[in-house]
Write an enzyme that holds these catalytic residues in place. Structure first.
Site, PDB file in Angstrom:
ATOM      1  N   ARG A 170     -41.611  66.180 -89.222  1.00  0.00           N
ATOM      2  CA  ARG A 170     -40.981  64.914 -89.638  1.00  0.00           C
ATOM      3  C   ARG A 170     -40.048  64.440 -88.525  1.00  0.00           C
ATOM      4  NH1 ARG A 170     -36.675  65.343 -92.366  1.00  0.00           N
ATOM      5  NH2 ARG A 170     -37.442  66.813 -93.915  1.00  0.00           N
ATOM      6  N   TYR A 192     -44.856  37.016 -92.647  1.00  0.00           N
ATOM      7  CA  TYR A 192     -45.746  37.944 -93.329  1.00  0.00           C
ATOM      8  C   TYR A 192     -45.251  38.166 -94.761  1.00  0.00           C
ATOM      9  CZ  TYR A 192     -48.297  42.205 -94.392  1.00  0.00           C
ATOM     10  OH  TYR A 192     -49.092  43.143 -94.982  1.00  0.00           O
ATOM     11  N   ASP A 232     -41.199  40.456 -84.676  1.00  0.00           N
ATOM     12  CA  ASP A 232     -42.437  41.069 -85.135  1.00  0.00           C
ATOM     13  C   ASP A 232     -43.538  40.571 -84.196  1.00  0.00           C
ATOM     14  OD1 ASP A 232     -44.864  41.683 -86.393  1.00  0.00           O
ATOM     15  OD2 ASP A 232     -44.003  41.530 -88.404  1.00  0.00           O
ATOM     16  N   LYS A 241     -52.934  46.624 -86.975  1.00  0.00           N
ATOM     17  CA  LYS A 241     -53.677  45.429 -86.586  1.00  0.00           C
ATOM     18  C   LYS A 241     -54.245  45.590 -85.167  1.00  0.00           C
ATOM     19  CE  LYS A 241     -52.027  44.309 -90.563  1.00  0.00           C
ATOM     20  NZ  LYS A 241     -50.808  43.572 -90.763  1.00  0.00           N
TER      21      LYS A 241
HETATM   22  C1  LIG Z   1     -49.647  43.673 -91.534  1.00  0.00           C
HETATM   23  C2  LIG Z   1     -48.352  43.141 -91.060  1.00  0.00           C
HETATM   24  C3  LIG Z   1     -47.145  43.802 -91.339  1.00  0.00           C
HETATM   25  C4  LIG Z   1     -47.099  45.046 -92.219  1.00  0.00           C
HETATM   26  O1  LIG Z   1     -47.713  46.118 -91.621  1.00  0.00           O
HETATM   27  P1  LIG Z   1     -48.475  47.317 -92.436  1.00  0.00           P
HETATM   28  O2  LIG Z   1     -48.972  48.188 -91.347  1.00  0.00           O
HETATM   29  O3  LIG Z   1     -49.521  46.683 -93.278  1.00  0.00           O
HETATM   30  O4  LIG Z   1     -47.414  47.974 -93.281  1.00  0.00           O
HETATM   31  C5  LIG Z   1     -45.983  43.270 -90.822  1.00  0.00           C
HETATM   32  N1  LIG Z   1     -45.999  42.145 -90.077  1.00  0.00           N
HETATM   33  C6  LIG Z   1     -47.127  41.482 -89.798  1.00  0.00           C
HETATM   34  C7  LIG Z   1     -47.077  40.251 -88.956  1.00  0.00           C
HETATM   35  C8  LIG Z   1     -48.344  41.954 -90.266  1.00  0.00           C
HETATM   36  O5  LIG Z   1     -49.469  41.280 -89.992  1.00  0.00           O
END
Ligand SMILES: *Cc1c(COP(=O)(O)O)cnc(C)c1O
Length: 381
Positions: free
Chosen positions: A46, A98, A170, A195
């Site tokens: 962890r 998001y 982000d 992604k």
């Molecule tokens: C998918 C996404 C998230 C969240 O990520 P997860 O891996 O699904 O928890 C946050 N910000 C954006 C822009 C995203 O596309």
């Protein structure tokens, strides 16, 4: 070292015990100590894991930061950043963001006494009205999801720095291949590596990168104390995905350019949203802060009928109807009922998220096949 070399080599060394060129998956929870405290830097997974460490180093280099901190998901990474705040603190966030981020802000952290202001940051001046001595964090998504608005990161950071407000970006949509927020003055970059970084729709993982050692220390503490860490198999897959990030992004962007051009001229479509379009509100800013315009695009249909969007999505054959984005395969989604359903209808309307809006994650298939598919699906509407 250039980006295309860094993705393959940064932080990555042959395994010292075997020479394995690929970073091994250290599938272990604990590490043997010679005497209490006498170990090779790893005690418990962890807290630290060798596979994870390589990904964190690699990602820190790609974002031109110093410290990478990985999490079990993008949401766990975002959660860790909000935990830097305390009750009474205020956050200014992009209004078009998001759905999961909107949900954690409003449904989890608002109840802990943190206040969130949702602001259209297309014009950076708009944030100043929300500044107070309680403002501790500015949250930026750019390009925004799903409207593809562009926020001028550098201008926002210039305004934030005098007030000692942290700026988090982000960077999931652009990836460090197209945009490096730390270079533009941001303090924190966060990713859903699920992604584009992973790139193959086969894992869930989150990453944060920072430059400042004090912020890094707090985030490593949260990572270990709260425990939302990724497993080594998923870390391995992200490391493998990142190796082809640059070549994939090139193809995502060029396919997007072709598809957006096609959609802009189709009789069934109304508006097309992509930062590479000359008529995009902040096209100029995008052209400066991004290397290319990304593989995400949205469009609305003439008449703005929900049924038309549904018909279209039922008829696509190469595009798959699914949540998520950033994989090699093309996806389409309906934000109003899928990714952004947790955002109230009036909030959706404020940012222009219409009922017929369709979001495309344009994959790396042959552009001609993708265009043919969109054309036949649109013609069924
Ligand atoms: C998918 C996404 C998230 C969240 O990520 P997860 O891996 O699904 O928890 C946050 N910000 C954006 C822009 C995203 O596309």
């Amino acid at each position: 070292m250039k980006f295309g070399t860094k993705v393959i080599h940064a932080g990555i060394r042959p395994d010292p015990s075997t020479g394995a060129i690929m970073t091994p998956i250290y599938q272990t929870s604990t590490y043997v100590q010679k005497a209490p405290g006498e170990h090779l830097g790893f005690e418990y997974s962890r807290t630290q894991n060798p596979t994870r460490k390589v990904l964190e180093e690699n990602m820190a280099v790609l974002e031109n930061g110093k410290y990478g901190i990985s999490f079990a998901s993008g949401m766990a990474a975002i959660d860790a950043i909000v935990r830097l705040l305390k009750p009474g603190d205020e956050v200014i966030s992009t209004s078009d963001l998001y759905g999961g981020t909107y949900r954690i802000f409003t449904k989890i952290y608002a109840a802990y006494g943190i206040k969130f202001h949702f602001v259209d940051m297309s014009d950076p001046v708009s944030i100043v009205d929300y500044f107070s001595h309680r403002t501790k964090l500015i949250w930026i998504e750019t390009p925004t999801n799903p409207m593809m608005n562009i926020v001028d990161i550098k201008s926002i950071c210039k305004k934030a720095v005098d007030h000692q407000i942290l700026v988090a970006v982000d960077n999931t949509f652009a990836t460090p291949c197209l945009q490096r927020p730390l270079d533009l003055g941001a303090d924190i970059v966060v990713h859903s590596a699920t992604k584009y970084l992973g790139g193959h729709s086969d894992l869930i993982l989150g990453l944060v990168v920072v430059k400042d050692p004090h912020i890094a220390e707090k985030l490593y503490f949260i990572q270990n104390a709260c425990g939302a860490v990724p497993g080594p198999q998923d870390v391995f897959l992200v490391l493998r995905g990142i190796k082809t990030l640059e070549v994939r992004m090139e193809r995502h962007c060029s396919n997007a350019g072709k598809i957006v051009n096609f959609l802009s001229h189709h009789e069934k479509t109304d508006r097309v949203f992509w930062p590479g379009l000359a008529d995009h509100r902040n096209h100029e800013v995008a052209a400066i802060q991004m290397k290319d315009f990304g593989g995400m695009a949205s469009f609305t249909m003439k008449g703005d009928r929900m049924e038309d969007a549904v018909q279209f999505m039922k008829h696509v054959k190469v595009f798959a109807l699914a949540e998520s984005l950033g994989g090699v395969e093309s996806l389409c989604g309906h934000p109003a009922t899928m990714t952004h359903a947790s955002i109230p209808a009036d909030e959706r309307a404020k940012v222009g998220l219409k009922d017929s809006l369709i979001r495309l994650s344009i994959g790396i298939e042959d552009a001609e096949d993708l265009i043919e598919d969109l054309d036949q699906a649109l013609n069924q509407v």
